[in-house]
Design a protein around this motif. Structure first.
Motif, PDB file in Angstrom:
ATOM      1  N   ALA A  41       4.576   4.079   4.918  1.00 54.67           N
ATOM      2  CA  ALA A  41       4.398   4.227   3.645  1.00 54.67           C
ATOM      3  C   ALA A  41       3.562   5.425   3.264  1.00 54.67           C
ATOM      4  O   ALA A  41       2.472   5.480   3.613  1.00 54.67           O
ATOM      5  N   VAL A  59      -4.379   0.733  -2.599  1.00 52.97           N
ATOM      6  CA  VAL A  59      -3.034   0.133  -2.552  1.00 52.97           C
ATOM      7  C   VAL A  59      -3.280  -1.418  -2.335  1.00 52.97           C
ATOM      8  O   VAL A  59      -3.971  -1.672  -1.252  1.00 52.97           O
ATOM      9  N   ILE A  61      -1.756  -4.432  -0.560  1.00 53.35           N
ATOM     10  CA  ILE A  61      -0.877  -4.635   0.390  1.00 53.35           C
ATOM     11  C   ILE A  61       0.001  -6.012  -0.151  1.00 53.35           C
ATOM     12  O   ILE A  61      -0.315  -7.027  -0.139  1.00 53.35           O
ATOM     13  N   PRO A  62       1.593  -6.016  -0.203  1.00 53.03           N
ATOM     14  CA  PRO A  62       2.264  -6.975  -0.482  1.00 53.03           C
ATOM     15  C   PRO A  62       2.677  -8.011   0.362  1.00 53.03           C
ATOM     16  O   PRO A  62       2.434  -7.739   1.567  1.00 53.03           O
ATOM     17  N   PHE A  65       4.206  -7.707   4.162  1.00 51.92           N
ATOM     18  CA  PHE A  65       4.079  -6.507   4.995  1.00 51.92           C
ATOM     19  C   PHE A  65       3.016  -6.772   5.992  1.00 51.92           C
ATOM     20  O   PHE A  65       1.635  -6.956   5.570  1.00 51.92           O
ATOM     21  N   ALA A  68      -1.128  -3.844   8.129  1.00 56.75           N
ATOM     22  CA  ALA A  68      -1.201  -2.736   7.506  1.00 56.75           C
ATOM     23  C   ALA A  68      -2.368  -2.065   8.115  1.00 56.75           C
ATOM     24  O   ALA A  68      -3.497  -2.447   8.431  1.00 56.75           O
ATOM     25  N   GLU A 102      -6.058  -4.847   1.196  1.00 56.46           N
ATOM     26  CA  GLU A 102      -6.128  -3.781   0.098  1.00 56.46           C
ATOM     27  C   GLU A 102      -6.733  -2.326   1.007  1.00 56.46           C
ATOM     28  O   GLU A 102      -7.531  -2.648   2.102  1.00 56.46           O
ATOM     29  N   TRP A 136       7.154  -4.733  -3.689  1.00 59.02           N
ATOM     30  CA  TRP A 136       6.363  -3.832  -4.572  1.00 59.02           C
ATOM     31  C   TRP A 136       5.253  -3.735  -4.236  1.00 59.02           C
ATOM     32  O   TRP A 136       4.309  -4.700  -3.674  1.00 59.02           O
ATOM     33  N   PHE A 137       4.743  -2.321  -4.222  1.00 60.52           N
ATOM     34  CA  PHE A 137       3.198  -2.096  -3.665  1.00 60.52           C
ATOM     35  C   PHE A 137       2.416  -1.579  -5.089  1.00 60.52           C
ATOM     36  O   PHE A 137       2.933  -0.590  -5.673  1.00 60.52           O
ATOM     37  N   LYS A 138       1.360  -2.447  -5.387  1.00 62.24           N
ATOM     38  CA  LYS A 138       0.714  -2.086  -6.484  1.00 62.24           C
ATOM     39  C   LYS A 138      -0.311  -1.068  -6.076  1.00 62.24           C
ATOM     40  O   LYS A 138      -0.980  -1.236  -5.094  1.00 62.24           O
TER      41      LYS A 138
END
Length: 182
Positions: A41, A59, A61-62, A65, A68, A102, A136-138
């Motif tokens: 990503a 970021v 992490i949704p 996923f 990470a 996160e 969706w990645f916030k």
């Protein structure tokens, strides 16, 4: 005419890359990926907050996923937050019950902040779920003056039209063979 999943994937990537390129939001460099694969990503940050330099990118992490791992960035301090998972998963025969939720990159000094007139990329990698769909990645962007929370998700579908601060969308495309790849 029947198209292979690879051809469909390439066409979708080309379409989405063109659509993502016209916005000034934080977007993914590769906005589509095959289900069940490893994914790199790359978050593109195209501007600061109302002209103010960017000092941090966080970021979230949704769910789904897995594993990470952030890429260090010269001039930026990297930190992660780990939490217990509501739904543990198996990784090479080992039960994973806690994961990174996160990732934050913070400018090490005012001189390292990202000027409003420049763009940069922030990178992490992990594994995608075996199911297709939207992920969706916030992203929370902090600047010397102000911040922008790129967290809006449409009520239905994947169109971010009309959203002021949309989350970064990854379209997970069905894969003919969902397997283990690094």
């Amino acid at each position: 005419m029947r198209f292979s999943s690879t051809t469909k994937f390439i066409a979708t990537c080309a379409f989405m890359a063109g659509a993502a390129g016209v916005s000034a939001h934080i977007v993914l460099d590769e906005p589509a990926a095959l289900a069940g694969t490893s994914y790199r990503a790359v978050f593109r940050v195209g501007h600061g907050c109302a002209g103010s330099p960017t000092t941090a990118i966080k970021v979230l992490i949704p769910p789904g996923f897995k594993g990470a791992k952030p890429m260090p960035k010269p001039g930026w301090v990297l930190s992660t937050r780990r939490e217990k998972l509501a739904q543990p998963y198996d990784d090479h025969g080992k039960s994973v019950t806690e994961a990174v939720t996160e990732i934050t990159w913070s400018a090490a000094s005012q001189n390292e902040a990202l000027p409003n007139d420049w763009y940069d990329e922030f990178v992490l990698r992990g594994a995608l779920p075996g199911e297709a769909g939207a992920m969706w990645f916030k992203v929370l962007q902090t600047c010397e003056k102000g911040s922008i929370d790129w967290v809006q998700i449409p009520a239905s579908g994947t169109s971010t039209h009309g959203l002021q601060a949309p989350a970064a969308l990854l379209e997970i495309i069905p894969s003919e063979h969902v397997g283990h790849r690094h």
